[in-house]
Scaffold this motif. Structure first.
Motif, PDB file in Angstrom:
ATOM      1  N   THR A 182       0.833  -1.215   0.000  1.00 14.46           N
ATOM      2  CA  THR A 182       0.000   0.000   0.000  1.00 14.46           C
ATOM      3  C   THR A 182       0.863   1.260   0.000  1.00 14.46           C
ATOM      4  N   MET A 183       2.017   1.209   0.637  1.00 17.02           N
ATOM      5  CA  MET A 183       2.911   2.373   0.632  1.00 17.02           C
ATOM      6  C   MET A 183       3.428   2.613  -0.775  1.00 17.02           C
ATOM      7  N   LEU A 184       3.859   1.527  -1.450  1.00 18.63           N
ATOM      8  CA  LEU A 184       4.405   1.709  -2.796  1.00 18.63           C
ATOM      9  C   LEU A 184       3.336   2.272  -3.732  1.00 18.63           C
ATOM     10  N   ALA A 185       2.103   1.805  -3.584  1.00 19.89           N
ATOM     11  CA  ALA A 185       1.027   2.302  -4.438  1.00 19.89           C
ATOM     12  C   ALA A 185       0.887   3.820  -4.282  1.00 19.89           C
ATOM     13  N   GLN A 186       0.965   4.307  -3.040  1.00 19.20           N
ATOM     14  CA  GLN A 186       0.828   5.753  -2.807  1.00 19.20           C
ATOM     15  C   GLN A 186       2.049   6.526  -3.306  1.00 19.20           C
ATOM     16  N   ILE A 187       3.228   5.923  -3.165  1.00 21.33           N
ATOM     17  CA  ILE A 187       4.452   6.581  -3.646  1.00 21.33           C
ATOM     18  C   ILE A 187       4.396   6.724  -5.169  1.00 21.33           C
ATOM     19  N   VAL A 188       3.979   5.631  -5.840  1.00 20.23           N
ATOM     20  CA  VAL A 188       3.889   5.630  -7.300  1.00 20.23           C
ATOM     21  C   VAL A 188       2.899   6.697  -7.775  1.00 20.23           C
ATOM     22  N   GLU A 189       1.761   6.764  -7.086  1.00 23.95           N
ATOM     23  CA  GLU A 189       0.730   7.746  -7.438  1.00 23.95           C
ATOM     24  C   GLU A 189       1.295   9.174  -7.332  1.00 23.95           C
ATOM     25  N   ARG A 190       2.016   9.388  -6.274  1.00 20.86           N
ATOM     26  CA  ARG A 190       2.602  10.699  -5.991  1.00 20.86           C
ATOM     27  C   ARG A 190       3.668  11.075  -7.042  1.00 20.86           C
ATOM     28  N   LEU A 191       4.538  10.094  -7.365  1.00 21.90           N
ATOM     29  CA  LEU A 191       5.585  10.355  -8.365  1.00 21.90           C
ATOM     30  C   LEU A 191       4.966  10.591  -9.732  1.00 21.90           C
TER      31      LEU A 191
END
Lengths: 507, 101
Positions: free
Chosen positions: A239-248
């Motif tokens: 879930t953290m990676l999903a949010q990081i990817v969205e942000r980037l």
């Protein structure tokens, strides 16, 4: 072998390097060693049998983890998100104990029988320049280093016992002493009560890598910390990676990216394929590592390495591409075997239960007999299979398998198809009671932004890719799926929320 | 001859080397610099490592016998080489793994 040995070596080998915190103002390995000793003196004086922590990550975490080891007491990080009732029940199980707490948790612990509350800042203040006792930790490693409560599927949570010898075996088997360069820093954003949070401290201390802590995960802050602290490695849950990817993604092609980040490791749950594929595209200079492990195995037992990731992404062959969703290959000191219900090993490519064996594998819960077989194997209750190149594919918890009309259906394969659908943001498949079939397959789907995709279209998508008995009997559209704070899908909660979609007569 | 078991610790009697047993049980003629190893803290004598066992030990490295039934971890480096009797231990090959924590 005591985990204190790891810190002692770090203090002797590179005592002046910064261990935790910022380049400037962080705590050095020698200071961490001294403060762990001073904390041990304080814990011992309190006449307790365990050192608990109800707090987010801070410098008090490594100090208390090692301080407890120095004092020959188990360290017990508790989940600060528990309800007051749950917290008191776990507190009672480890009393008499000293509990280090952040100011907001102190009030919740006061009055708990046998638990002495120690405010984090009071602890930290009291150990600056305090006397460091003689090294007196137990050296053979039989004692309990860490007790971690695991979220049980039914009843009270079980407390996994990780002895010093398990954790030290894990570190010696997977990390080279002082293998990190002086410029390296690891960003830790998993909470203290997650096995990865403990493993992160031990591995990075032994490697000589500076630890940067993010107490509460937020993708924007995480990205900012990577940039300002020049972080070179990090571990995240899906879930953290999903949010990081969205942000980037939102930063667009002119964004700064994450140039300092050499390694990004992920684990702690099933990674949706679209998330990892997008991350690989966005961070093309970062090496990706998928780590598979359980609390009961002292963290990682199998790894999908950077080259495996890029090979899988570049391959036209379906079987090689599928490795992107695998857990990779076992660590050098770990054996993995796939077993059927009778405990017999199955053929390559056949599904079964994942069993693991090795010195780091505990397979032990407080107050219960060892879960290891006579030959030392730990049955993980994870389903999986091994491919012909030795890659372990984990399909999910065996207890989550849907049994429809006598056929076993793994929720994971249905979910994989659904999340790849462009109009699906998130999806989960569960089994609910059905008079005729035993269980019916219900898919809970979060539509992508502004999508109007229908249940029939999604059922058709699954039917085209998988056998027809995998098609969801019902698709329920939901706003969001329930996740725990470390990114695990809470299937129990989902089953309870959607119970009305089961066949009432069998409930 | 000292008895070894995982976790037990020994010091060289002729150099600064200290090790911890990672693997191995029982009586073992554990040597460093050609001389028998002692419990840490025992007084060191004036001898120096014998020329046949003077390649030195490296901090944080693991050393094994040929059959890999005995494995030790160097926790303090020194000038002597580790051995069982006259047979030197060899440096254990470590395959580097990517950082996963």
């Amino acid at each position: 072998m005591n985990i204190m040995m790891l810190l002692e070596m770090a203090a002797n080998g590179f005592g002046e390097r910064v261990a935790v915190g910022s380049h400037t103002g962080g705590l050095t390995f020698q200071q961490l060693y001294d403060r762990a000793g001073a904390a041990a003196g304080r814990f011992r004086a309190d006449g307790v049998t365990a050192v608990a922590m109800v707090d987010v990550s801070s410098v008090a975490l490594p100090i208390s983890l090692f301080g407890a080891a120095w004092a020959n007491l188990p360290f017990v990080p508790l989940n600060y998100r528990l309800s007051n009732d749950e917290l008191s029940r776990q507190g009672e199980r480890i009393a008499p104990a000293v509990a280090i707490a952040d100011p907001s948790a102190v009030g919740r612990l006061i009055g708990l029988g046998g638990v002495e509350v120690l405010n984090r800042s009071d602890l930290l203040d009291s150990i600056v320049d305090a006397p460091v006792p003689e090294a007196g930790w137990e050296i053979l490693g039989e004692g309990t280093a860490v007790l971690l409560f695991t979220s049980g599927t039914t009843g009270e949570p079980k407390a996994a016992v990780l002895r010093h010898r398990h954790l030290v075996s894990y570190i010696l088997g997977s990390v080279e002493f002082m293998s990190a360069g002086e410029d390296e820093a690891a960003l830790v954003s998993v909470p203290p009560y997650h096995v990865a949070g403990i493993a992160a401290i031990l591995s990075n201390v032994y490697a000589g890598r500076r630890i940067v802590q993010l107490p509460t995960f937020d993708a924007a802050v995480w990205i900012d910390l990577v940039r300002t602290e020049e972080v070179t490695s990090a571990m995240v849950v899906p879930t953290m990676l999903a949010q990081i990817v969205e942000r980037l993604d939102a930063e667009g092609p002119s964004g700064m990216g994450l140039p300092s980040l050499r390694t990004l490791s992920y684990g702690g749950g099933k990674m949706p394929r679209p998330t990892i594929e997008r991350a690989l595209q966005l961070l093309e200079h970062t090496a990706f590592v998928n780590a598979y492990g359980l609390t009961e195995t002292s963290s990682t037992v199998a790894l999908l390495g950077p080259v495996d990731h890029r090979d899988a992404l570049a391959s036209d062959e379906l079987s090689v591409r599928a490795r992107l969703g695998s857990a990779g290959r076992p660590l050098p000191n770990i054996e993995v075997s796939i077993r059927d219900e009778n405990g017999s090993e199955v053929a390559i490519g056949s599904p079964g239960e994942v069993w693991v064996r090795g010195d780091q594998v505990s397979g032990e819960y407080e107050g219960l007999p060892s879960q290891l077989t006579a030959a030392g194997w730990f049955p993980t209750r994870d389903g999986g299979w091994m491919d012909d190149a030795g890659f372990l594919h984990v399909t999910g918890r065996i207890d989550d398998v849907i049994v429809k009309g006598g056929q076993n259906v793994s929720p994971g394969e249905i979910e994989d198809v659904l999340v790849r659908h462009p109009e699906v943001a998130d999806a989960a498949a569960i089994g609910l009671p059905d008079t005729h079939w035993g269980e019916r397959i219900v898919a809970a789907v979060v539509r992508a932004y502004e999508s109007q995709v229908t249940a029939e279209e999604l059922q058709e998508a699954v039917r085209t890719e998988l056998r027809s008995n995998r098609t969801p009997d019902h698709v329920e559209f939901v706003e969001a799926l329930p996740y725990g704070d470390t990114g695990k899908l809470l299937r129990r909660v989902l089953r309870a929320d959607l119970a009305h979609l089961g066949d009432g007569s069998t409930l | 001859m000292p008895e070894i078991k995982p976790g037990s610790r020994f010091a060289s009697s002729v150099c600064t080397t200290e090790i911890i047993i990672v693997k191995g049980f029982g009586d073992c003629d554990l040597c460093c610099g050609g001389a028998g190893m002692e419990a840490p803290g025992a007084p060191r004598d004036e001898r120096t490592p014998s020329p046949q066992a003077a390649e030195g030990t490296q901090m944080g490295k693991r050393y094994v016998d040929a059959a890999e039934t005995i494995e030790v971890l160097c926790v303090k480096p020194g000038d002597g080489s580790l051995g069982i009797g006259n047979v030197l231990l060899k440096l254990k090959d470590a395959k580097p793994l990517p950082a996963s924590d």
